[in-house]
Design a protein around this motif. Sequence first.
Motif, short mmCIF file in Angstrom:
data_model
loop_
_atom_site.label_atom_id
_atom_site.label_comp_id
_atom_site.label_asym_id
_atom_site.label_seq_id
_atom_site.Cartn_x
_atom_site.Cartn_y
_atom_site.Cartn_z
N UNK A 293 -44.87 58.80 2.58
CA UNK A 293 -46.08 58.48 2.35
C UNK A 293 -46.81 58.22 3.58
N UNK A 294 -46.01 57.32 4.76
CA UNK A 294 -46.82 57.29 6.02
C UNK A 294 -45.86 57.56 7.27
N UNK A 295 -46.13 58.10 8.09
CA UNK A 295 -45.35 58.17 9.39
C UNK A 295 -46.09 57.86 10.48
N UNK A 296 -45.44 56.68 11.45
CA UNK A 296 -46.22 56.40 12.66
C UNK A 296 -45.34 56.55 13.88
N UNK A 297 -46.10 57.27 14.86
CA UNK A 297 -45.37 57.39 15.95
C UNK A 297 -46.16 57.16 17.13
N UNK A 298 -45.85 56.99 18.33
CA UNK A 298 -46.74 56.23 19.51
C UNK A 298 -45.87 56.52 20.84
N UNK A 299 -46.55 56.58 21.86
CA UNK A 299 -46.09 56.68 23.16
C UNK A 299 -45.23 57.97 23.37
N UNK B 189 -40.55 66.86 8.10
CA UNK B 189 -41.14 65.99 7.28
C UNK B 189 -42.60 66.12 7.18
N UNK B 190 -42.91 65.75 5.96
CA UNK B 190 -44.52 65.90 5.51
C UNK B 190 -44.91 64.25 5.18
N UNK B 191 -46.15 64.16 5.28
CA UNK B 191 -46.51 62.65 4.72
C UNK B 191 -48.02 62.82 4.24
N UNK C 230 -41.48 55.02 9.31
CA UNK C 230 -41.67 55.54 8.02
C UNK C 230 -41.41 54.74 6.86
N UNK C 231 -42.83 55.08 5.95
CA UNK C 231 -42.96 54.29 4.89
C UNK C 231 -42.63 55.17 3.51
N UNK C 232 -41.85 54.86 2.70
CA UNK C 232 -41.73 55.71 1.35
C UNK C 232 -42.73 55.39 0.39
#
Length: 300
Positions: free
Chosen positions: A6-12, A32-34, A230-232
């Motif tokens: 549902x959601x992917x978060x990346x940083x830095x 991956x898809x989101x 990652x949020x499912x």
Amino acid sequence: MKTHYKTLIISDLHLGTSGSKAKELGRFLKLHTCETLILNGDIIDGWQLKKSGKWRRKHTRFFTRMLKMIEQDNTKVFYLRGNHDDFLDQILPLQIGNLHIQKDLLYESADKKYWITHGDIFDSVTSQFRWIAYLGDQGYTFLLWLNKWLNYHRRRRGLPYFSLSQYVKARVKSAVSYIDDFEQELAKMARAKGCDGIICGHIHKAENRMIDGIHYLNSGDWVETMSALAEDEAGNWQVIYYHEAGGQKAVPEQETETLPEQEQEAASKPADTAWAAGLKTVAFSAFLSPHASDPRKDTP
């Protein structure tokens, strides 16, 4: 086969520096898809680009991949400002279709509410004594340079990847204390904002744990650990790693090509690398902890 979240978060990611793992992140996003991709600060390293950084083709390819996600998968992208990409202050807030560029984000899912911020706002060194922050940035850049050379020799000996900066941060008392204070202060701010959790980056240390009843999540970085949050679809969060997502074979390739030519030549000659082999190896494993989140609202 792609994995959907549902959601992917990346940083830095620090695009513009030699240590940026833009190629690996591009491969990761192909796997991956989101519905929502959140870029939580320090994606472009403006500090290094002003000095000695270089913008490479693989850095542009990351944004090409991001635009394809928007166009082909209808992914909603939030780019949040970090301290290294503080040049975004000149255009915040900005929305172009499914691309949102803003300071921070209030993220809601079911009965949970998370505040998403890069995290540098709590770094008094960065916000109040900028010249000290730049000095620390130079030291970290040197560690990354040394880390490439070290891991070149480790691979030749059949040893796994070793993160020198993580090793240093885990054993220097002041660094451990700083990280602990950082996490505690973020948790306090999340509670003050009436949130159930805080999602950040900045310190390059992936995490998924509870702090005094507040769900603390850190996406890590794409310079060394190559991790993402990652949020499912059920609202459960986890930290996932590039080397566990089917892309581990690409890591040695990227690091080899970023070694300066003279170092590659020197490294091809017999050398005593016993000192490197004696260091402890680091095995990163995913942090799993069920918690929730979903629809988005911009922070006032």
